[in-house]
Design a protein around this motif. Structure first.
Motif: not given
Length: 440
Positions: A295-309, A346-351
């Motif tokens: 879940x922590x990985x998905x929070x950054x990979x798939x949500x990212x800065x679209x919802x920083x919370x 958003x996966x922009x940070x991941x990409x």
């Protein structure tokens, strides 16, 4: 004689899990890191210098058993208290006996306290002088993180060791030993344990040897008799435990398929499907810490800065699950799952980091621009700022806390790695960056 009569006469009413408790370190299953040849415990036993210990881990991982084995191996008196029903008066009584045993027999004493986290501060403090002066070797057992629940003073006088959940091979070995043991187990019965029933026990036990042995005992009591054989089948165990068998091999393809479906459901913004796969993993006994990590990985990979919370929610849930455990932890996991599945994506940070890594790995490493280099070293060499090139411009000294200047190496100065989307909060970030750089 029926099975109940056999158990009553032969085993004297003691539960199978108690009868099968190993008495020697050689028979102790599943904690090789703690009791291996080069471990702290082994060396302490060999030199008869056992120190106070805090053992923590889930139920059924051998904390109590290990304490008794240590007492046997070191030839010490063994006293056991349960923090739920004991207090300072009981501690003082054990101390009195320990002093007498040491004085008259020259034998040390181990005090094992189960659920030591349930002792309040005063009760824990009452142990300190006797642990410190060697009157008692304390072995405390807890299912909670001792760094949260046990006094720091007591922690500092003890070695903290984690008892991990038993792996599937260890659980399987525990069950087979009970089936074959003629003294304490069912070796005197013509017991037939179907392989799929054994697999089911291992799955349901989820690292807890006590659960596995209790299920085996229940299976024997309710088993089918086929001629002279006592047969335990998968159907019998499932009916007895009133639990539907869930096909879920932790090291098999289905395990990876389910976690993949779980993450892809979150990524696809389908909270209903994500909850279904979460429920399947929980029911099958998946490690909740594993789910929390994903879940922590998905929070950054798939949500990212679209919802920083989102990452804050995921991290908080991971910490909460570790703190409170299961089954209540399922509520926290469900909250994180539905939050991430419902959040903008958003996966922009991941990409972005992948693009940057590819550049670093495959292209010439550029020099740090002069004005970005360490100012202290530059000043010492130059004697004054600016002698070795452009002066760094401090963004906070300018309107909107921004000033145009080069941050990438010369050969990459126009390269773009992070490409924010229009989703959620990241859309606001994109607009902000666009307004700052519109004249660049």
């Amino acid at each position: 004689m029926d099975l109940f009569g056999y158990a009553n006469q032969k085993q004297q009413y003691r539960p199978l899990a108690e009868r099968m408790r190993p008495a020697r370190l050689e028979d102790f299953q599943g904690q090789e890191k703690l009791v291996g040849r080069n471990s702290v415990l082994r060396k302490a036993i060999d030199h008869d210098q056992l120190l106070s210990l805090i053992l923590y881990g889930p139920p059924g991982t051998g904390k109590t058993t290990l304490a008794k084995i240590l007492a046997n191996e070191t030839k010490k008196e063994f006293h056991r208290l349960n923090a739920v029903t004991s207090g300072v008066k009981d501690i003082r009584e054990v101390v009195k006996q320990a002093k007498a045993t040491q004085q008259f027999d020259g034998i040390g004493t181990i005090l094992f306290i189960d659920e030591i986290h349930r002792f309040n501060k005063a009760q824990q403090d009452a142990l300190l002088p006797y642990v410190e002066n060697g009157t008692l070797v304390l072995i405390g057992a807890t299912t909670e993180n001792p760094y949260f629940e046990v006094n720091k003073a007591l922690i500092s006088r003890s070695i903290v060791l984690e008892c991990a959940p038993l792996n599937d091979d260890a659980i399987r070995s525990v069950i087979k030993r009970a089936v074959e043991d003629k003294e304490n187990g069912y070796g005197n019965l013509s017991l037939v344990l179907h392989e799929d029933a054994l697999d089911y026990m291992v799955q349901v036990a989820n690292g807890d040897a006590r659960v596995a042995l209790n299920l085996l005992e229940m299976g024997v009591m309710l088993s089918d008799v086929d001629g002279d054989e006592t047969v335990i089948s998968l159907g019998l165990l499932a009916d007895a435990s009133r639990k539907k068998p869930v096909r879920y091999e932790k090291n098999g393809d289905f395990h990876y398929d389910v976690i993949s479906a779980f993450i892809k459901s979150i990524r696809g913004s389908d909270p209903n499907a994500a909850l279904y796969w979460l429920a399947l993993m929980i029911e099958a006994g998946e490690d909740p810490k594993f789910i929390a990590r994903r879940l922590m990985i998905s929070a950054s990979e798939d949500v990212g800065n679209a919802d920083p919370q989102a990452i804050q929610v995921a991290v908080s849930v991971a910490q909460g699950v570790e703190r409170i455990g299961m089954p209540e932890g399922r509520i926290l996991l469900a909250q994180a799952t539905t939050y991430l599945a419902s959040a903008p994506k958003s996966n922009a940070s991941y990409l972005g980091i992948n693009r940057a890594l590819q550049t670093v790995q495959n292209e010439k490493i550029g020099s740090v621009p002069e004005h970005l280099r360490d100012s202290t070293a530059r000043s010492m060499k130059a004697g004054h700022q600016g002698e070795f090139g452009p002066v760094y411009q401090y963004p906070h000294d300018y309107d909107n806390h921004y000033v145009k200047q080069q941050y990438l190496p010369d050969g990459l100065k126009d390269r773009s790695f992070y490409e924010p989307t229009d989703q959620g909060y990241e859309g606001k970030m994109k607009a902000h960056l666009g307004a700052l750089h519109q004249d660049d």
